[in-house]
Scaffold this active site. Structure first.
Site, PDB file in Angstrom:
ATOM      1  N   GLU A 127       0.847  -1.199   0.000  1.00 59.96           N
ATOM      2  CA  GLU A 127       0.000   0.000   0.000  1.00 59.96           C
ATOM      3  C   GLU A 127       0.878   1.242   0.000  1.00 59.96           C
ATOM      4  OE1 GLU A 127      -0.876  -1.593   3.828  1.00 59.96           O
ATOM      5  OE2 GLU A 127      -1.009   0.424   4.676  1.00 59.96           O
ATOM      6  N   LYS A 129       2.838   4.546   0.971  1.00 61.78           N
ATOM      7  CA  LYS A 129       3.314   5.129   2.232  1.00 61.78           C
ATOM      8  C   LYS A 129       2.960   6.615   2.180  1.00 61.78           C
ATOM      9  CE  LYS A 129       7.318   5.247   5.289  1.00 61.78           C
ATOM     10  NZ  LYS A 129       7.385   6.662   5.626  1.00 61.78           N
ATOM     11  N   ASP A 131       2.719  10.425   3.087  1.00 63.31           N
ATOM     12  CA  ASP A 131       3.645  11.363   3.718  1.00 63.31           C
ATOM     13  C   ASP A 131       2.856  12.349   4.572  1.00 63.31           C
ATOM     14  OD1 ASP A 131       5.997  12.482   4.385  1.00 63.31           O
ATOM     15  OD2 ASP A 131       6.370  13.435   2.437  1.00 63.31           O
ATOM     16  N   TYR A 236      -6.084   8.176   6.516  1.00 63.15           N
ATOM     17  CA  TYR A 236      -6.140   6.796   6.019  1.00 63.15           C
ATOM     18  C   TYR A 236      -5.781   5.857   7.170  1.00 63.15           C
ATOM     19  CZ  TYR A 236      -6.554   7.664   1.007  1.00 63.15           C
ATOM     20  OH  TYR A 236      -7.007   8.010  -0.237  1.00 63.15           O
ATOM     21  N   LYS A 326      11.078   2.776  -0.577  1.00 63.93           N
ATOM     22  CA  LYS A 326      11.014   4.215  -0.839  1.00 63.93           C
ATOM     23  C   LYS A 326      11.169   4.514  -2.324  1.00 63.93           C
ATOM     24  CE  LYS A 326      10.930   6.774   2.526  1.00 63.93           C
ATOM     25  NZ  LYS A 326      11.867   7.052   3.585  1.00 63.93           N
ATOM     26  N   CYS A 432      47.053  15.933   8.239  1.00 65.01           N
ATOM     27  CA  CYS A 432      45.826  16.367   8.892  1.00 65.01           C
ATOM     28  C   CYS A 432      45.752  17.892   8.829  1.00 65.01           C
ATOM     29  CB  CYS A 432      45.807  15.899  10.341  1.00 65.01           C
ATOM     30  SG  CYS A 432      44.442  16.610  11.283  1.00 65.01           S
ATOM     31  N   CYS A 435      46.053  19.236  12.761  1.00 66.24           N
ATOM     32  CA  CYS A 435      47.251  19.143  13.608  1.00 66.24           C
ATOM     33  C   CYS A 435      48.533  18.918  12.806  1.00 66.24           C
ATOM     34  CB  CYS A 435      47.082  18.041  14.653  1.00 66.24           C
ATOM     35  SG  CYS A 435      47.127  16.379  13.959  1.00 66.24           S
ATOM     36  N   CYS A 456      43.916  10.674  10.458  1.00 62.87           N
ATOM     37  CA  CYS A 456      44.970  11.462  11.091  1.00 62.87           C
ATOM     38  C   CYS A 456      45.636  10.585  12.141  1.00 62.87           C
ATOM     39  CB  CYS A 456      44.341  12.696  11.739  1.00 62.87           C
ATOM     40  SG  CYS A 456      45.343  13.439  13.024  1.00 62.87           S
ATOM     41  N   CYS A 462      45.857  15.720  18.337  1.00 62.33           N
ATOM     42  CA  CYS A 462      45.033  16.394  17.332  1.00 62.33           C
ATOM     43  C   CYS A 462      43.838  17.044  18.011  1.00 62.33           C
ATOM     44  CB  CYS A 462      44.554  15.402  16.276  1.00 62.33           C
ATOM     45  SG  CYS A 462      43.534  16.202  15.023  1.00 62.33           S
TER      46      CYS A 462
HETATM   47  S1  IVH Z   1       2.694   0.834   8.992  1.00 62.58           S
HETATM   48  C1  IVH Z   1       4.565  -1.085  12.690  1.00 62.58           C
HETATM   49  N1  IVH Z   1       1.680   1.785   6.771  1.00 62.58           N
HETATM   50  O1  IVH Z   1       5.499   5.626   7.991  1.00 62.58           O
HETATM   51  C2  IVH Z   1       4.325  -0.425  11.402  1.00 62.58           C
HETATM   52  N2  IVH Z   1       3.059   3.229   8.067  1.00 62.58           N
HETATM   53  O2  IVH Z   1       8.277   4.924   8.589  1.00 62.58           O
HETATM   54  C3  IVH Z   1       3.462   0.762  11.518  1.00 62.58           C
HETATM   55  N3  IVH Z   1       3.284   5.489   7.168  1.00 62.58           N
HETATM   56  O3  IVH Z   1       5.309   6.093  11.451  1.00 62.58           O
HETATM   57  C4  IVH Z   1       3.476   1.623  10.320  1.00 62.58           C
HETATM   58  N4  IVH Z   1       1.982   5.201   5.429  1.00 62.58           N
HETATM   59  O4  IVH Z   1       3.624   7.358   9.985  1.00 62.58           O
HETATM   60  C5  IVH Z   1       2.455   2.045   7.825  1.00 62.58           C
HETATM   61  N5  IVH Z   1       0.653   2.541   4.820  1.00 62.58           N
HETATM   62  C6  IVH Z   1       1.433   2.773   5.874  1.00 62.58           C
HETATM   63  C7  IVH Z   1       2.030   4.027   6.084  1.00 62.58           C
HETATM   64  C8  IVH Z   1       2.852   4.209   7.197  1.00 62.58           C
HETATM   65  C9  IVH Z   1       2.733   6.055   6.085  1.00 62.58           C
HETATM   66  C10 IVH Z   1       4.205   6.163   8.100  1.00 62.58           C
HETATM   67  C11 IVH Z   1       3.833   6.045   9.558  1.00 62.58           C
HETATM   68  C12 IVH Z   1       5.031   5.456  10.240  1.00 62.58           C
HETATM   69  C13 IVH Z   1       6.111   5.703   9.244  1.00 62.58           C
HETATM   70  C14 IVH Z   1       7.176   4.626   9.356  1.00 62.58           C
END
Ligand code: IVH
Length: 718
Positions: A127, A129, A131, A236, A326, A432, A435, A456, A462
């Site tokens: 799914e 991620k 931001d 979400y 990512k 260095c 020093c 160094c 130093c």
């Molecule tokens: S799962 C134990 N699912 O990413 C796992 N996190 O880097 C709980 N985030 O703090 C997180 N979308 O704020 C999960 N679909 C998603 C997400 C998500 C964004 C964020 C969340 C978390 C951070 C981790």
């Protein structure tokens, strides 16, 4: 004329900069009085005038907008206003993966950990991620009672009143929902709402916001929920905390239940079983990214079955059953104006490119690390080429810089066509710069190859190494002395006054006594003042007793990071026992040396480095002076109370049938046991499966208790 009365139109850039700094501090001060203590010092009109002046200067000098500017704070409340909430279950973060290989590794590691799972039998959810900001929503008897930010993962801020204004979040759950429900997910601002808000700000002649994420965060941290309400935040749901009853036994099922309960769930969530499908979905989402009305920075994969999630468990901060894949970092072109060399705590010479300022993904970048001499040349850590021939980095070059997340920006490549005529190859220093001692690349004894780091050789002479060592010593995860920041350490280090100077860490703890006997008073020195001096001495005194792991970490032994320091503290229990054992391990053979190497997580390089540290008389002298002032507290060995194996050392040998080796080890450690690689007198249990050989013999010879896997399981079941 005082700067604060100069009309905005006639301010020079330098004056504007100073004025923005002053306004940021002054407005923050009034914010704190107004919100925090309900005791404003100035009228609302005067306050508005300060903000208007700030906005006007920023409009004239947009390049000077500060990250802590009041215009960027979205009028959010200062820290400490909201009540704290301790999360019923910690809110964890995710490990990151960047390449297809990383994803394959993640999936393989799940299979390896669980063992004996047929190919493609484990399903994963994938799914976007989002931001935004993670939020934990707690419902008791189906009513929303608390909404808390993530905070440090353990404790967050109570923002319930503001969360109630978000229409997408249900106030009440249906009758079939369990009594206690914590739904977790991401609060975010849609890109379209962000742009509309900025258009409005612009029309009103006010400073615009930087990005939707910061704006969402600021909008949530409002003292007045009406402001939050006007920002149209969204949500979400994708995870959960405490649940009095689990409505499903899969990740996928849980998210569907959330949807039925009225929470928005992301429509791009899929349930997939092969790496190819997972990577395919990642590419799909990547293609759609620009058209989505919300910012995303990757795709999250989670093991679908909750029983498998439970078996996989957690590393210190992140689950083994999930990862964030990512999207590639953002890049920009700029030029290298200079290459400076920084000397670190361990003497490493790190080249840093000074760049013509450029915005990469919304952040101004002026420096980028060049890592080491090889990197400048275009050669990676394993000796492979990372850039084409001739693409070595030179002063004057136009380069591509990349910034990924919060990591230090990198120089990726050189644009050869733009290289100025006569630009010379960069010559890495052999001395260095601080020093003047020789700087050398050591040979790795094992591989015979040159180390990539130029170091160094000055050691204690130093100044750079010495001062960096003190900075490390007082840093947050070491002694954590408030009031001794980089600037102050530099000041005390440079001082020639015997009542002020701090040249080694123990000097910190004698500062007050030296001050008491001297006429030079710190409080009379600019930047210090009475109150801050008192606070500094209090902060120093508060550290005269310190956890053993922090003490060990603070010593700054090469290769001994926080995790290793914790392992050492847990294994040896007291500083006395630790230092005695390290002296005994000096010859690098024998019982003490073996014991050190037997600690899971400590390899030979680390072990050798610790032993070397304890061979150096100068180190011992500094540590001794430190021990005259500071008492490291004995480490608590217990991790889990009530577990029958707390503090016990166990060795697994032969093949295990119920668990993989990794899983058995993780389980034992989570119960407070130490897992060792070889059998010694200190071993408490040897768990032997079929095919066990020499370790089993050794156990019998030493009279160590031997058990089968099933007996071990009975034991840990309590
Ligand atoms: S799962 C134990 N699912 O990413 C796992 N996190 O880097 C709980 N985030 O703090 C997180 N979308 O704020 C999960 N679909 C998603 C997400 C998500 C964004 C964020 C969340 C978390 C951070 C981790």
């Amino acid at each position: 004329m005082a700067v604060d009365t100069i009309p905005v139109e006639t301010l020079s850039e330098e004056q504007a900069k100073a004025e923005l700094q002053r306004l940021a501090a002054e407005i923050a001060h009034h914010d704190a009085l107004y919100h925090g203590k309900d005791q404003p010092e100035i009228t609302d009109a005067d306050y508005d005038e300060l903000k208007r002046r700030n906005d006007a200067i920023e409009a004239q000098f947009p390049q000077l907008v500060r990250t802590d500017s009041p215009s960027q704070r979205v009028g959010a409340a200062p820290a400490g206003i909201f009540a704290q909430v301790v999360h019923a279950r910690p809110m964890l973060s995710l490990d990151n993966t960047f390449s297809d290989e990383d994803v394959q590794d993640f999936v393989s590691s799940v299979y390896r950990f669980l063992g004996q799972m047929p190919d493609n039998s484990i399903a994963f959810t994938a799914e976007p991620k989002i931001d935004g900001l993670s939020m934990s929503l707690r419902y008791e008897s189906r009513k929303l009672v608390t909404a808390a930010t993530r905070g440090d993962g353990t404790t967050g801020e109570n923002v319930t009143a503001n969360i109630r204004t978000i229409r997408e979040i249900p106030q009440e759950l249906p009758a079939d929902a369990p009594d206690i429900v914590e739904v977790r997910g991401e609060v975010y601002m849609a890109k379209s709402d962000f742009m509309a808000l900025n258009a409005q700000m612009e029309a009103e002649g006010r400073q615009t916001y930087v990005n939707p994420r910061n704006t969402a965060s600021g909008s949530l941290r409002q003292v007045d929920p009406k402001v939050t309400a006007s920002r149209n935040l969204r949500f979400y749901a994708y995870a959960w905390g405490e649940m009095s009853q689990m409505p499903s036994d899969t990740q996928w099922g849980m998210v569907q239940v959330f949807e039925r309960w009225g929470f928005p769930v992301n429509p791009l969530t899929r349930r997939l079983t092969s790496v190819a499908e997972i990577i395919g979905h990642y590419s799909d989402i990547g293609l759609k990214r620009a058209d989505l009305d919300y910012d995303i920075d990757g795709v999250v994969y989670k093991v679908d079955r909750l029983d498998l999630q439970a078996r996989l468990g957690f590393r210190s901060r992140s689950p083994r059953w999930a990862t964030a894949h990512k999207f590639p970092a953002e890049q920009a072109f700029t030029t290298v104006e200079a290459i400076d060399i920084q000397v670190g705590r361990t003497g490493a010479l790190t080249p840093v490119a000074r760049l013509t300022p450029v915005t990469v993904g919304g952040v101004v970048v002026t420096n980028a690390t060049l890592h080491n001499a090889d990197y400048i040349e275009g050669i990676g850590n394993s000796g492979q080429r990372i850039r084409d021939e001739e693409h070595d980095i030179r002063i004057g070059d136009t380069v591509i810089v990349q910034r990924a997340g919060d990591v230090i920006p990198q120089v990726l490549d050189v644009v050869l066509e733009k290289r100025p005529e006569g630009a010379a190859k960069y010559v890495f220093p052999t001395k260095c710069p601080v020093c003047g001692s020789h700087a050398v690349r050591e040979k790795n004894e094992k591989t015979g190859k040159l180390d990539s780091v130029t170091r160094c050789t000055g050691g204690f002479v130093c100044r750079a190494q010495a001062v960096e060592h003190i900075k490390h010593f007082v840093s947050r995860n070491a002694f954590d002395i408030e009031g001794l920041g980089t600037k102050q350490v530099d000041f005390f280090f440079e001082s020639e006054d015997p009542a002020l100077m701090i040249r080694t860490a123990p000097d910190i703890f004698t500062l007050k006594a030296r001050q008491d006997q001297s006429l030079t008073k710190l409080e009379n020195i600019e930047g210090f003042g009475r109150v801050s001096v008192r606070k500094l001495f209090e902060a120093i005194d508060a550290r005269r007793e310190i956890a053993l792991n922090r003490f060990i970490f603070a010593l700054g032994i090469r290769h001994v990071g926080e995790t290793t320091a914790k392992l050492l503290a847990r294994s040896y229990g007291s500083y006395g026992a630790f230092s005695e054992a390290m002296q005994a391990a000096g010859p690098k053979f024998g019982e003490a040396w073996n014991e050190l190497n037997n600690i899971e997580g400590i390899g030979e390089v680390v072990a050798a480095s610790i032993v070397e540290f304890f061979k150096e008389p100068r180190n011992l002298e500094v540590v001794q002076r430190l021990l005259d002032e500071v008492r490291p507290l004995d480490a608590e060995v217990a991790v889990t109370t009530g577990s029958p194996v707390v503090g016990k050392t166990v060795v697994f040998t032969g093949s295990l049938e119920r668990f993989t080796r990794d899983e058995a080890k993780a389980r034992a450690e989570s119960l407070g046991a130490k897992v060792a690689g070889s059998v010694s007198k200190k071993t408490d249990y040897v768990v032997a499966g079929p095919g066990a050989g020499s370790k089993l013999d050794k156990a019998r010879e030493l009279g160590v208790q031997v058990m089968t896997e099933d007996e071990w399981l009975d034991l840990i079941a309590g």
